[in-house]
Design a protein around this motif. Structure first.
Motif, mmCIF file in Angstrom:
data_model
loop_
_atom_site.group_PDB
_atom_site.id
_atom_site.type_symbol
_atom_site.label_atom_id
_atom_site.label_comp_id
_atom_site.label_asym_id
_atom_site.label_seq_id
_atom_site.Cartn_x
_atom_site.Cartn_y
_atom_site.Cartn_z
ATOM 1 N N PHE A 147 44.282 45.456 38.426
ATOM 2 C CA PHE A 147 43.002 44.228 38.033
ATOM 3 C C PHE A 147 43.464 44.860 36.078
ATOM 4 O O PHE A 147 43.173 43.882 35.741
ATOM 5 C CB PHE A 147 41.695 45.226 38.409
ATOM 6 C CG PHE A 147 40.619 44.832 37.624
ATOM 7 C CD1 PHE A 147 39.692 44.041 37.754
ATOM 8 C CD2 PHE A 147 40.291 45.741 36.745
ATOM 9 C CE1 PHE A 147 38.603 43.407 36.771
ATOM 10 C CE2 PHE A 147 39.278 45.533 35.789
ATOM 11 C CZ PHE A 147 38.382 44.114 36.134
ATOM 12 N N GLU A 148 43.697 46.235 36.081
ATOM 13 C CA GLU A 148 43.967 46.427 34.289
ATOM 14 C C GLU A 148 44.818 45.670 33.779
ATOM 15 O O GLU A 148 44.858 45.262 32.554
ATOM 16 C CB GLU A 148 44.991 47.803 34.658
ATOM 17 C CG GLU A 148 43.225 48.756 34.666
ATOM 18 C CD GLU A 148 43.076 49.059 35.970
ATOM 19 O OE1 GLU A 148 42.273 49.535 36.659
ATOM 20 O OE2 GLU A 148 44.494 48.372 36.856
ATOM 21 N N GLN A 149 46.127 45.178 34.261
ATOM 22 C CA GLN A 149 46.654 44.123 33.747
ATOM 23 C C GLN A 149 46.541 42.794 33.355
ATOM 24 O O GLN A 149 46.789 41.869 32.811
ATOM 25 C CB GLN A 149 48.392 44.016 34.480
ATOM 26 C CG GLN A 149 49.337 45.099 34.652
ATOM 27 C CD GLN A 149 50.450 45.240 36.086
ATOM 28 O OE1 GLN A 149 49.791 44.764 36.825
ATOM 29 N NE2 GLN A 149 51.478 46.027 35.447
ATOM 30 N N VAL A 150 45.821 42.505 34.935
ATOM 31 C CA VAL A 150 44.699 40.553 34.706
ATOM 32 C C VAL A 150 43.729 40.904 33.574
ATOM 33 O O VAL A 150 44.187 39.702 32.746
ATOM 34 C CB VAL A 150 44.815 40.461 36.158
ATOM 35 C CG1 VAL A 150 44.266 38.737 35.630
ATOM 36 C CG2 VAL A 150 45.689 40.511 37.064
ATOM 37 N N VAL A 151 43.598 41.736 33.549
ATOM 38 C CA VAL A 151 41.528 41.579 32.787
ATOM 39 C C VAL A 151 42.205 41.378 31.427
ATOM 40 O O VAL A 151 41.375 41.346 30.970
ATOM 41 C CB VAL A 151 40.741 42.563 33.219
ATOM 42 C CG1 VAL A 151 41.526 44.512 31.959
ATOM 43 C CG2 VAL A 151 39.776 42.689 32.001
ATOM 44 N N ASP A 152 43.435 42.418 31.289
ATOM 45 C CA ASP A 152 43.515 42.493 29.714
ATOM 46 C C ASP A 152 44.345 40.705 28.740
ATOM 47 O O ASP A 152 44.468 40.998 27.617
ATOM 48 C CB ASP A 152 44.540 43.326 28.944
ATOM 49 C CG ASP A 152 43.957 44.826 29.048
ATOM 50 O OD1 ASP A 152 42.530 44.861 29.188
ATOM 51 O OD2 ASP A 152 44.689 45.394 29.069
ATOM 52 N N LEU A 153 44.356 40.361 30.176
ATOM 53 C CA LEU A 153 44.596 38.648 29.229
ATOM 54 C C LEU A 153 43.923 37.590 28.663
ATOM 55 O O LEU A 153 42.899 37.908 29.269
ATOM 56 C CB LEU A 153 45.355 37.482 31.039
ATOM 57 C CG LEU A 153 46.895 38.827 31.266
ATOM 58 C CD1 LEU A 153 47.558 37.575 32.837
ATOM 59 C CD2 LEU A 153 48.198 38.907 30.813
ATOM 60 N N GLY A 163 42.126 34.572 27.966
ATOM 61 C CA GLY A 163 41.245 34.070 28.881
ATOM 62 C C GLY A 163 40.748 34.683 30.394
ATOM 63 O O GLY A 163 39.820 33.867 31.407
ATOM 64 N N PHE A 164 40.992 35.962 29.977
ATOM 65 C CA PHE A 164 40.359 37.111 31.749
ATOM 66 C C PHE A 164 38.657 37.202 31.169
ATOM 67 O O PHE A 164 39.435 38.676 30.495
ATOM 68 C CB PHE A 164 41.814 37.354 32.373
ATOM 69 C CG PHE A 164 42.634 36.137 33.309
ATOM 70 C CD1 PHE A 164 42.084 36.040 34.845
ATOM 71 C CD2 PHE A 164 43.172 35.909 32.654
ATOM 72 C CE1 PHE A 164 43.084 35.348 34.879
ATOM 73 C CE2 PHE A 164 44.524 34.484 33.695
ATOM 74 C CZ PHE A 164 44.154 34.707 34.882
ATOM 75 N N ALA A 165 38.647 37.449 32.175
ATOM 76 C CA ALA A 165 37.596 37.999 32.043
ATOM 77 C C ALA A 165 37.401 39.097 33.138
ATOM 78 O O ALA A 165 37.983 39.185 33.950
ATOM 79 C CB ALA A 165 36.137 37.520 32.060
ATOM 80 N N GLU A 166 36.158 39.821 33.723
ATOM 81 C CA GLU A 166 36.394 40.828 34.865
ATOM 82 C C GLU A 166 36.083 40.256 36.543
ATOM 83 O O GLU A 166 36.715 40.326 37.053
ATOM 84 C CB GLU A 166 35.161 41.538 34.743
ATOM 85 C CG GLU A 166 34.806 42.414 36.303
ATOM 86 C CD GLU A 166 34.296 44.079 36.176
ATOM 87 O OE1 GLU A 166 33.664 44.750 36.718
ATOM 88 O OE2 GLU A 166 33.304 43.893 34.804
ATOM 89 N N LEU A 167 34.968 39.035 36.204
ATOM 90 C CA LEU A 167 35.195 38.039 37.322
ATOM 91 C C LEU A 167 36.196 37.084 37.669
ATOM 92 O O LEU A 167 36.709 37.468 38.880
ATOM 93 C CB LEU A 167 34.122 37.219 37.271
ATOM 94 C CG LEU A 167 33.131 36.340 38.937
ATOM 95 C CD1 LEU A 167 33.093 37.601 39.558
ATOM 96 C CD2 LEU A 167 32.206 35.488 38.154
ATOM 97 N N SER A 168 36.500 36.660 36.212
ATOM 98 C CA SER A 168 37.955 36.011 36.743
ATOM 99 C C SER A 168 39.345 36.439 36.946
ATOM 100 O O SER A 168 40.104 35.926 38.245
ATOM 101 C CB SER A 168 38.211 35.167 35.387
ATOM 102 O OG SER A 168 38.755 35.603 34.546
ATOM 103 N N SER A 169 39.209 38.324 36.852
ATOM 104 C CA SER A 169 40.492 38.829 37.522
ATOM 105 C C SER A 169 40.250 38.766 38.813
ATOM 106 O O SER A 169 40.794 38.615 39.640
ATOM 107 C CB SER A 169 40.593 40.530 36.560
ATOM 108 O OG SER A 169 40.431 39.758 35.195
ATOM 109 N N ARG A 170 39.134 39.713 39.271
ATOM 110 C CA ARG A 170 38.801 39.976 40.572
ATOM 111 C C ARG A 170 39.373 38.723 41.337
ATOM 112 O O ARG A 170 39.963 38.946 42.721
ATOM 113 C CB ARG A 170 37.527 40.609 40.519
ATOM 114 C CG ARG A 170 37.198 41.596 40.101
ATOM 115 C CD ARG A 170 36.247 42.833 40.819
ATOM 116 N NE ARG A 170 35.962 43.426 39.803
ATOM 117 C CZ ARG A 170 36.520 44.779 39.691
ATOM 118 N NH1 ARG A 170 37.983 44.808 40.217
ATOM 119 N NH2 ARG A 170 36.323 45.837 38.634
#
Length: 785
Positions: free
Chosen positions: A498-504, A506-513
């Motif tokens: 999650f920590e890797q994806v949320v920092d990209l 265009g990604f927020a918490e919901l879209s990362s999950r």
């Protein structure tokens, strides 16, 4: 891989990219005529070599995938594209095929043949859409997308002023799908660009891009302020026939408030069609909208149904395109791009020039053979063609204008992306025990997945809808993951946090999950889907299904030798070598191990299929060794005489001459005198034993799949499974799943919302199952849900 196969792969890769830019990004990179040329070259090659056709080829398919920003809509009746004609000869050939297909008298040079009636109308340059009306009310709007699945743009189409929200009059069918083109007039386009300039916004290159970009706005208020118009050109699904002719359908739609072309006309025979084409061509500039040709359709609906469809286009319609537009410009440089397979492709960088209203700065050069054919040098003045008003093409060098400082086009020694060595491909032709090696037209980066360009494209394929189907991983997201060093192979996707994806971006918490959940959800693919996702050269969806269905397990697919793979339907020796080489590659094997280590559980694995295990004979095996001068008859004589592979290999001259003529006997002895040939033959025979499919192995009783030879059709919405899943389950029983209903259809599965297919099935008295009955049918045949 021979030159034909290499060229087919190049064309498919290039057409897929052009489809994506044109249909998804609304940023066409080359003119229509160049796209049409590439498409027709591919189509011609596949017609000459039908064994090379794959289900994922651009010829089998229309356009590209829907944008992820919109929800998806599945078209009950596919929105097919049209075949193209560029000259009178092609049009007359189309008319001849129609006449023969309808079994009408052909006539001769003096006439006397039957004149087919055609509808004629200009081919608008906009965006194809579907409008669905229920009880006269507009309930849904959708783009064409890939022809099967489009984008739901219902909110936006309601803002197009000449699309009726409620049909006028009465008598319309309870369910009616209207198809047409959303476009922008020339005057509207000029006003829009002027407004954009005043506001400091982006201007559009042409009315087509403006219309497509306006209709696909996520904010419908923007769409409402754009000067969009709609023109109906036909119908899709409908609960009952409207008229018995195409023009009759359009006139009735007009009576219900639907705009149709003012240029619509009926032509009697091909000569009147050509007259119409010439007339519209002369008036093209004075029309209030952009057109790129004329569409001709067989007017009789009954005749349309009789003629039917090819894989991606109707046999009863054609688009006669206008000639290409050409301009002179200067070739400033040639750069090289790297594709998914490592192909290093030259791209022309041009001095910007306006061609048919669009500024062109780049053009594809396909490969170095094309560069050599053109005699192209950097600094040359070249003729650029924007045929069909879309894709730019370098068609000729003006050698008399060549400057003194012109320099040759040279292939880079190192990959422009990763710096790895670039080598020229070799074409290996295998036939009757011999290999002929020649140089190919393609240069490849040897960096494989260590090359960022290849890695990105491989992962984009891996996560695509028909592969692992990981929703939320678009092209830009994949590029970020690779550029950030988070993903170095498809297996790394399953280690993302999650920590890797949320920092990209265009990604927020919901879209990362949601993305991480989609990755987890993809961990149980069917064997066929997993094989397709690996991106094995020449292995499309259908070949992947054949591999999975016949071999039954990933272990056997990985181990299968080329000669064993050739027992599979539609798998020749070249494709067999591609499959075997892929799984022999240490990197590929490691990626598969890593994927399994991350928890992938391949579904639908089992035993070797009974049909496959029973497919071998000694005579057939010897024939598949491709011994020079020995065909199927000679191979069977060897089998009858000697009874085993070892006896054939060790036979003395006199015994061999009793079975075969002298030339063939010599060929067999010479073939097996080569140690490598003996080893390959013995290894293949041993694998047949290991798989339980040796001609001496105990055979399973082959009863045949229960639905073999039966054609099924799926229509309406299925609630317990997707249509793709239902199709896979039917195919596992041996059924063929078709897209249209005919008298040859065995059964129709009709879910809620079923339309014209259900109506036709009932008219023909066909067997129809609802979803519950379909589920009972599957479970009764032991198919797990």
């Amino acid at each position: 891989m021979n030159a034909v196969e290499t060229r087919i792969l190049e064309l498919r890769t290039e057409l897929d990219q052009h489809n994506y830019r044109y249909h998804v990004l609304d940023e066409p990179s080359i003119p229509d005529a160049e796209y049409d040329r590439l498409f027709h070259e591919l189509k011609a090659l596949e017609e000459q070599h039908p064994e090379l056709v794959t289900s994922d080829s651009p010829t089998q398919r229309v356009g590209s995938v829907a944008l992820s920003a919109f929800s998806q809509v599945r078209h009950e009746i596919p929105m097919l594209s049209l075949g193209n004609a560029f000259d009178e000869t092609t049009m007359r050939e189309f008319d001849r095929r129609v006449t023969e297909g309808l079994d009408l008298p052909m006539g001769d040079l003096l006439g006397g043949g039957a004149a087919v009636e055609y509808s004629c109308e200009p081919k608008l340059d906009g965006l194809a859409v579907s409008l669905l009306y229920q009880d006269g009310m507009l309930v849904r709007g959708a783009t064409r997308g890939d022809g099967t699945t489009g984008e739901d743009i219902s909110v936006n189409v309601r803002t197009v002023r000449n699309i009726p929200l409620k049909l006028q009059g009465s008598g319309w069918p309870p369910l009616l799908e209207v198809r047409g083109e959303v476009y922008m007039s020339k005057a509207g386009f000029e006003r829009l660009n002027a407004t954009q300039l005043e506001a400091g916004g982006k201007t559009f290159a042409n009315p087509r891009n403006a219309a497509a970009g306006s209709l696909r706005q996520l904010d419908s208020r923007i769409t409402a302020n754009r000067p969009l118009e709609f023109c109906c050109y036909g119908i899709g699904q409908v609960t009952s026939d409207i008229a018995d002719t195409h023009i009759g359908n359009l006139k009735q739609l007009k009576a219900w408030g639907m705009p149709i072309s003012r240029e619509l006309k009926l032509a009697h025979g091909i000569d009147e069609c050509l007259d119409y084409y010439r007339d519209i061509g002369e008036r093209r500039d004075s029309l209030p909208y952009e057109i790129d040709g004329v569409v001709f359709k067989v007017n009789s609906i009954a005749s349309q149904r009789e003629l039917g469809f090819r894989a991606r286009e109707p046999r009863w319609a054609i688009a006669h395109k206008f000639p290409a537009s050409e301009e002179l410009t200067e070739l400033l440089d040639v750069e090289f791009q790297v594709g998914r397979t490592g192909a290093v492709t030259p791209v022309a960088r041009l001095k910007p020039v306006k061609v048919a209203g669009v500024t062109v700065a780049n053009a594809t050069l396909h490969n170095m053979d094309e560069v050599a054919r053109l005699g192209l040098m950097i600094g040359d003045t070249v003729i650029i063609r924007r045929a069909g008003d879309v894709i730019p093409q370098v068609v000729q060098v003006v050698t008399e204008r060549r400057p003194d400082n012109a320099r040759p086009v040279e292939v880079p020694q190192q990959c422009p992306v990763c710096g790895s060595h670039v080598e020229r491909t070799q074409l290996i032709k295998r036939s009757k025990g011999r290999e002929t090696v020649s140089e190919g037209a393609v240069y490849r980066c040897v960096g494989r997945l260590a090359c960022g360009a290849q890695l990105k494209q491989a992962i984009i394929h891996f996560v695509s809808r028909r592969a692992m189907d990981i929703e939320g991983l678009g092209e830009k997201s994949v590029e970020q993951l690779v550029d950030e060093g988070l993903v170095g192979s498809p297996a790394d996707l399953y280690a993302l946090t999650f920590e890797q994806v949320v920092d990209l971006e265009g990604f927020a918490e919901l879209s990362s999950r949601n993305l991480l959940a989609a990755i987890v959800d993809s961990k149980k693919p069917s064997l066929a889907r997993f094989i397709y996702a690996l991106g094995i050269p020449d292995v499309g969806e259908e070949t992947a299904k054949v591999l999975a269905r016949s071999l039954g397990s990933l272990e056997r697919v990985q181990a299968a030798l080329p000669h064993v793979l050739t027992y599979l339907p539609d798998v020749g020796l070249e494709v067999a070598h591609e499959i075997h080489s892929f799984f022999e590659d240490p990197h590929n094997r490691q990626v598969i191990k890593d994927l399994l280590r991350h928890g992938l559980q391949i579904q639908d694995q089992g035993e070797l299929s009974a049909e496959f295990s029973a497919s071998t004979t000694l005579g057939g095996f010897l024939d598949k060794l491709h011994i020079p001068s020995v065909g199927p008859g000679g191979a069977q004589k060897l089998a009858d005489k000697f009874g085993s592979l070892e006896a054939v290999m060790d036979a003395d001259w006199l015994d061999m001459r009793q079975a075969l003529p002298e030339k063939q006997a010599n060929a067999v002895r010479e073939f097996f005198a080569i140690a490598a040939n003996r080893e390959q033959a013995l290894a293949a025979e041993q694998q047949l034993r290991d798989f339980g499919m040796h001609w001496q192995s105990e055979k399973k009783v082959v009863e045949g799949l229960p639905e073999a030879g039966h054609t099924w059709v799926l229509t309406g919405s299925l609630e317990l499974m997707s249509r793709d899943v239902a199709k896979d389950k039917l195919e596992s029983l041996g059924a063929k799943v078709a897209g249209s209903v005919s008298a040859k259809t065995h059964c129709v599965v009709a879910g809620p919302g079923a339309g014209s297919k259900l109506t036709k099935a009932n008219e023909l008295g066909l067997k129809v199952l609802d979803e519950q009955a379909f589920v009972e049918f599957l479970t009764g045949h032991g198919v797990a849900l």
